[in-house]
Design an enzyme around this catalytic site. Structure first.
Site, mmCIF file in Angstrom:
data_model
loop_
_atom_site.group_PDB
_atom_site.id
_atom_site.type_symbol
_atom_site.label_atom_id
_atom_site.label_comp_id
_atom_site.label_asym_id
_atom_site.label_seq_id
_atom_site.Cartn_x
_atom_site.Cartn_y
_atom_site.Cartn_z
ATOM 1 C CB SER A 117 -0.842 0.023 1.091
ATOM 2 O OG SER A 117 -1.500 1.121 1.564
ATOM 3 C CE1 TYR A 141 -3.596 -2.194 5.138
ATOM 4 C CE2 TYR A 141 -2.985 -0.042 4.772
ATOM 5 C CZ TYR A 141 -3.371 -1.239 4.494
ATOM 6 O OH TYR A 141 -3.650 -1.333 3.171
ATOM 7 C CE LYS A 145 -1.271 -4.687 3.630
ATOM 8 N NZ LYS A 145 -1.591 -6.022 2.673
#
Ligand code: UFG
Length: 329
Positions: A117, A141, A145
């Site tokens: 991402s 988050y 990643k």
């Protein structure tokens, strides 16, 4: 060749499944259906219900379907939720990936496409974000990643697994109404929801250092994103040395929140709606736009759909689930 697509019943995963199947590839889906929807997986594509944390299930799936390549999309992806539940995000996104890579190494599965991402970049202070822009994620988050990319690359090097880490920018749209995103966590569906509830769409801050004061993002049609996975998978399958690719997937074109909200009102027919400007949302960078040249030179991939097509196709999906929302545009 046989592809395992984890998260293949999710919004993006189902588009990847569709693109791979249409290209004639053999596919099996693994999805725990925590957010995925079984109906999104086309008939004829086998689906294994379970988690990448389940090593025994991975081993048996690899053996049963003769898996040669993995495209890994199964993950938790809500920034705000990751702040509330960081350990859950690390377990699902990092431990789940580790278990998958261990199974691949043990099973001799040698090609891996990873769903990463633009969240890995955090608040990039550049006009166009290249793959070499420093990664400073702002949320658990984004951290999961980035850790995932590190793990995939290191494991790839040690165990002879070719890897492609694909950094998605802002994904929108649908290749077919029934594949549309049913979550209401991003700008486009959040504006749809407000409009169809008879409320004002929200703009989170108009005092950013951008031309109209609202945040700028790089929106990418999910069908283009799915094609990029196909192109990456095909590149890894070419004969040659073990590969290690890291690629932005964006269009290289910035669109402001205000421009998006205006275009959504026009396309949906809710032209009388006026957006309400509220306070900034914590952690929003002013501008995140991809430099998209590396993916085009490495894979020959280029986005084909513009923002108008993203909104139009997302709206067709919204109407499927909310038929009373129709207005004559
Ligand atoms: N926004 C509004 N009003 C809304 C919803 C969103 O003004 O009702 C604004 C946000 O403040 C932001 C922009 O619209 O400026 C886009 O917001 P999204 O929530 O759609 O997307 P983000 O850019 O915040 O996040 C996306 C992905 C994340 C990913 C991140 C970084 O959803 O998963 O990009 O790549 F982590």
């Amino acid at each position: 060749m046989s592809y395992l697509i984890t998260g293949g019943a999710g919004y993006i995963g189902a588009h990847v499944v569709r693109a791979m199947v249409q290209a004639g590839e053999r596919v099996v889906v693994l999805d725990d259906l925590s957010t995925g929807v079984a109906d999104r997986v086309p008939e004829g594509v086998p689906m294994v219900v379970g988690s990448t944390l389940d090593r025994a299930l991975l081993d048996s799936t690899f053996a049963e379907y003769g898996v040669t390549d993995v495209i890994h999309l199964a993950a938790k992806k809500q920034v705000g939720e990751s702040v509330e539940m960081p350990l859950h995000y690390y377990r699902e996104n990092v431990h789940g990936l580790q278990t998958l890579l261990e199974a691949m190494a043990a099973g001799g599965v040698g090609r891996f496409v990873f769903s990463s991402s633009a969240a890995v970049y955090g608040m990039p202070d550049v006009d166009l974000v290249t793959e070499d822009t420093p990664c400073l994620p702002l949320s658990p988050y984004g951290e999961t990643k980035l850790v995932g990319e590190w793990m995939a690359r290191a494991a790839g090097k040690a165990h002879g697994i070719s890897t492609a880490c694909l950094r998605y920018f802002n994904v929108a749209g649908a290749a077919a109404p029934e594949l549309a995103d049913t979550g209401i966590f991003n700008l486009v569906p959040m504006v749809f929801e407000k409009l169809t509830d008879g409320q004002s769409p929200r703009i989170f801050g108009d005092d950013y250092p951008t031309p109209d004061g609202t945040c700028i993002r790089d929106y990418i049609h999910v069908a283009d994103l799915a094609d990029a996975h196909l192109a990456a998978a095909r590149k890894l399958a070419e004969p040659g040395p073990v590969r290690d690719l890291t690629l932005n997937i964006g269009r290289g074109e910035g669109v402001s929140v205000r421009e998006m909200v205006d275009l959504i009102a026009e396309i949906t027919g809710y032209t009388d709606a006026r957006a309400e400007v509220t306070a900034r949302r914590a952690g929003d960078p002013a501008r995140v736009v991809a430099a998209a040249d590396r993916i085009s030179s490495e894979l020959g991939w280029k986005a084909r759909h513009d923002v108008r097509e993203m909104i139009t196709s997302a709206w067709a999906g919204w109407l499927l689930h909310h038929p009373q929302a129709r207005r004559d545009a």
